[in-house]
Scaffold this motif. Structure first.
Motif, mmCIF file in Angstrom:
data_model
loop_
_atom_site.group_PDB
_atom_site.id
_atom_site.type_symbol
_atom_site.label_atom_id
_atom_site.label_comp_id
_atom_site.label_asym_id
_atom_site.label_seq_id
_atom_site.Cartn_x
_atom_site.Cartn_y
_atom_site.Cartn_z
ATOM 1 N N LYS A 66 -11.651 0.556 10.348
ATOM 2 C CA LYS A 66 -12.872 0.466 9.531
ATOM 3 C C LYS A 66 -13.234 1.811 8.910
ATOM 4 C CE LYS A 66 -13.596 -3.803 10.826
ATOM 5 N NZ LYS A 66 -13.277 -4.897 9.957
ATOM 6 N N ASP A 67 -12.312 2.780 8.965
ATOM 7 C CA ASP A 67 -12.581 4.086 8.363
ATOM 8 C C ASP A 67 -12.727 3.937 6.852
ATOM 9 O OD1 ASP A 67 -12.337 5.196 10.868
ATOM 10 O OD2 ASP A 67 -10.246 5.789 10.589
ATOM 11 N N VAL A 68 -13.650 4.690 6.289
ATOM 12 C CA VAL A 68 -13.918 4.621 4.858
ATOM 13 C C VAL A 68 -13.022 5.618 4.132
ATOM 14 C CG1 VAL A 68 -15.691 4.917 3.079
ATOM 15 C CG2 VAL A 68 -16.283 3.897 5.278
ATOM 16 N N LEU A 69 -12.378 5.166 3.074
ATOM 17 C CA LEU A 69 -11.555 6.031 2.238
ATOM 18 C C LEU A 69 -12.452 6.765 1.248
ATOM 19 C CD1 LEU A 69 -8.692 3.509 1.487
ATOM 20 C CD2 LEU A 69 -8.626 5.401 3.096
ATOM 21 N N GLU A 70 -12.198 8.053 1.062
ATOM 22 C CA GLU A 70 -13.059 8.860 0.192
ATOM 23 C C GLU A 70 -12.890 8.497 -1.276
ATOM 24 O OE1 GLU A 70 -12.341 12.947 0.977
ATOM 25 O OE2 GLU A 70 -12.896 12.787 3.086
ATOM 26 N N GLU A 71 -11.680 8.209 -1.709
ATOM 27 C CA GLU A 71 -11.433 7.966 -3.129
ATOM 28 C C GLU A 71 -11.987 6.636 -3.610
ATOM 29 O OE1 GLU A 71 -7.351 8.487 -4.048
ATOM 30 O OE2 GLU A 71 -7.268 10.484 -3.203
ATOM 31 N N THR A 72 -11.809 5.585 -2.805
ATOM 32 C CA THR A 72 -12.224 4.254 -3.252
ATOM 33 C C THR A 72 -13.560 3.819 -2.683
ATOM 34 O OG1 THR A 72 -11.047 3.176 -1.438
ATOM 35 C CG2 THR A 72 -9.832 3.521 -3.494
ATOM 36 N N GLY A 73 -13.945 4.371 -1.562
ATOM 37 C CA GLY A 73 -15.185 3.971 -0.923
ATOM 38 C C GLY A 73 -15.057 2.737 -0.051
ATOM 39 N N GLY A 74 -13.893 2.118 -0.046
ATOM 40 C CA GLY A 74 -13.656 0.943 0.786
ATOM 41 C C GLY A 74 -13.007 1.344 2.101
ATOM 42 N N THR A 75 -12.847 0.375 2.977
ATOM 43 C CA THR A 75 -12.226 0.649 4.268
ATOM 44 C C THR A 75 -10.707 0.561 4.162
ATOM 45 O OG1 THR A 75 -12.286 -1.663 4.956
ATOM 46 C CG2 THR A 75 -14.213 -0.309 5.477
ATOM 47 N N VAL A 76 -10.035 1.076 5.178
ATOM 48 C CA VAL A 76 -8.576 1.011 5.236
ATOM 49 C C VAL A 76 -8.128 -0.443 5.300
ATOM 50 C CG1 VAL A 76 -6.543 1.645 6.597
ATOM 51 C CG2 VAL A 76 -8.410 3.274 6.327
ATOM 52 N N GLU A 77 -8.854 -1.251 6.047
ATOM 53 C CA GLU A 77 -8.530 -2.672 6.167
ATOM 54 C C GLU A 77 -8.596 -3.374 4.806
ATOM 55 O OE1 GLU A 77 -9.912 -6.473 8.864
ATOM 56 O OE2 GLU A 77 -11.306 -4.817 8.561
ATOM 57 N N ASP A 78 -9.615 -3.066 4.024
ATOM 58 C CA ASP A 78 -9.746 -3.659 2.687
ATOM 59 C C ASP A 78 -8.637 -3.189 1.759
ATOM 60 O OD1 ASP A 78 -12.019 -4.989 3.495
ATOM 61 O OD2 ASP A 78 -13.376 -3.428 2.737
ATOM 62 N N TYR A 79 -8.263 -1.907 1.860
ATOM 63 C CA TYR A 79 -7.184 -1.382 1.027
ATOM 64 C C TYR A 79 -5.870 -2.087 1.339
ATOM 65 C CZ TYR A 79 -3.776 1.813 -0.973
ATOM 66 O OH TYR A 79 -2.734 2.340 -1.680
ATOM 67 N N LEU A 80 -5.573 -2.265 2.626
ATOM 68 C CA LEU A 80 -4.339 -2.953 2.995
ATOM 69 C C LEU A 80 -4.339 -4.395 2.517
ATOM 70 C CD1 LEU A 80 -3.709 -1.657 6.622
ATOM 71 C CD2 LEU A 80 -2.518 -1.002 4.527
ATOM 72 N N LYS A 81 -5.486 -5.031 2.556
ATOM 73 C CA LYS A 81 -5.577 -6.420 2.118
ATOM 74 C C LYS A 81 -5.447 -6.534 0.604
ATOM 75 C CE LYS A 81 -8.344 -8.815 4.490
ATOM 76 N NZ LYS A 81 -9.567 -9.321 5.119
ATOM 77 N N ASP A 82 -6.077 -5.622 -0.139
ATOM 78 C CA ASP A 82 -6.060 -5.703 -1.600
ATOM 79 C C ASP A 82 -4.743 -5.234 -2.203
ATOM 80 O OD1 ASP A 82 -8.646 -6.649 -1.507
ATOM 81 O OD2 ASP A 82 -9.553 -4.671 -1.854
ATOM 82 N N TYR A 83 -4.228 -4.086 -1.744
ATOM 83 C CA TYR A 83 -3.043 -3.498 -2.367
ATOM 84 C C TYR A 83 -1.743 -4.098 -1.840
ATOM 85 C CZ TYR A 83 0.049 -0.007 -4.376
ATOM 86 O OH TYR A 83 1.042 0.622 -5.080
ATOM 87 N N PHE A 84 -1.610 -4.224 -0.525
ATOM 88 C CA PHE A 84 -0.373 -4.718 0.067
ATOM 89 C C PHE A 84 -0.414 -6.212 0.391
ATOM 90 C CE2 PHE A 84 -0.146 -0.189 1.241
ATOM 91 C CZ PHE A 84 1.107 0.110 0.733
ATOM 92 N N GLY A 85 -1.597 -6.777 0.522
ATOM 93 C CA GLY A 85 -1.714 -8.165 0.924
ATOM 94 C C GLY A 85 -1.546 -8.363 2.422
ATOM 95 N N PHE A 86 -1.773 -7.303 3.217
ATOM 96 C CA PHE A 86 -1.599 -7.367 4.666
ATOM 97 C C PHE A 86 -2.906 -7.783 5.333
ATOM 98 C CE2 PHE A 86 1.873 -3.843 4.762
ATOM 99 C CZ PHE A 86 2.754 -4.714 4.157
ATOM 100 N N LYS A 87 -2.819 -8.736 6.256
ATOM 101 C CA LYS A 87 -3.989 -9.185 7.014
ATOM 102 C C LYS A 87 -3.721 -8.993 8.498
ATOM 103 C CE LYS A 87 -5.077 -12.590 3.553
ATOM 104 N NZ LYS A 87 -5.061 -13.992 3.187
ATOM 105 N N HIS A 88 -4.697 -8.451 9.210
ATOM 106 C CA HIS A 88 -4.530 -8.195 10.641
ATOM 107 C C HIS A 88 -4.444 -9.487 11.437
ATOM 108 C CE1 HIS A 88 -5.587 -6.764 14.718
ATOM 109 N NE2 HIS A 88 -4.852 -5.734 14.342
ATOM 110 N N ASP A 89 -5.032 -10.556 10.946
ATOM 111 C CA ASP A 89 -4.988 -11.845 11.645
ATOM 112 C C ASP A 89 -3.583 -12.428 11.703
ATOM 113 O OD1 ASP A 89 -7.710 -11.615 11.867
ATOM 114 O OD2 ASP A 89 -8.111 -12.832 10.081
ATOM 115 N N PHE A 90 -2.696 -11.971 10.849
ATOM 116 C CA PHE A 90 -1.325 -12.486 10.741
ATOM 117 C C PHE A 90 -0.364 -11.761 11.681
ATOM 118 C CE2 PHE A 90 2.377 -13.570 7.837
ATOM 119 C CZ PHE A 90 2.254 -14.938 8.002
ATOM 120 N N LEU A 91 -0.868 -10.866 12.509
ATOM 121 C CA LEU A 91 -0.026 -10.015 13.348
ATOM 122 C C LEU A 91 0.785 -10.806 14.370
ATOM 123 C CD1 LEU A 91 0.792 -7.104 13.891
ATOM 124 C CD2 LEU A 91 -1.113 -6.929 15.461
ATOM 125 N N GLY A 92 0.231 -11.846 14.947
ATOM 126 C CA GLY A 92 0.972 -12.660 15.913
ATOM 127 C C GLY A 92 2.157 -13.366 15.285
#
Length: 121
Positions: A66-92
């Motif tokens: 949940k760390d906030v990125l300085e450049e975009t203002g969003g969280t790391v989780e949101d960046y991974l979801k938007d740019y890479f399409g990665f979701k933590h719920d899919f880990l299993g």
């Protein structure tokens, strides 16, 4: 090891495995993320074992951050979801697929060692 078991010698195995490594690296989502791969090539992303490994590594380490990125203002989780399409719920599912790839490659290796005989008389 699988390519060595399927081919008659290590020289041919090196050629075949290097071509697979090149394709797997291209479609792993590291150079070109899944969200930017054209739709007609996205099936190869899901068939790529390196993509599943990369997905698992990134999501397990940064997917719930949940760390906030300085450049975009969003969280790391949101960046991974938007740019890479990665979701933590899919880990299993990702962990299961990585284990399935390992079992598949081990099965192909053991079957090839048993079935193929490249010795000449």
């Amino acid at each position: 090891m699988m390519s060595v078991a399927v081919t008659p010698n290590h020289h041919i195995a090196a050629i075949i495995s290097s071509s697979f490594y090149g394709l797997w690296n291209l479609f792993s989502g590291f150079i070109v993320p899944r969200t930017r791969i054209p739709v007609w090539w996205r099936w190869y992303y899901w068939a790529c074992p390196v993509a599943w490994t990369l997905y698992g590594l990134v999501v397990s380490q940064f997917g719930d951050s949940k760390d906030v990125l300085e450049e975009t203002g969003g969280t790391v989780e949101d960046y991974l979801k938007d740019y890479f399409g990665f979701k933590h719920d899919f880990l299993g599912v990702v962990a299961g697929v990585v284990v399935a790839w390992t079992v598949l490659f081990a099965f192909i290796f053991t079957f090839s060692i048993k079935a193929f005989n490249f010795q000449r008389r």
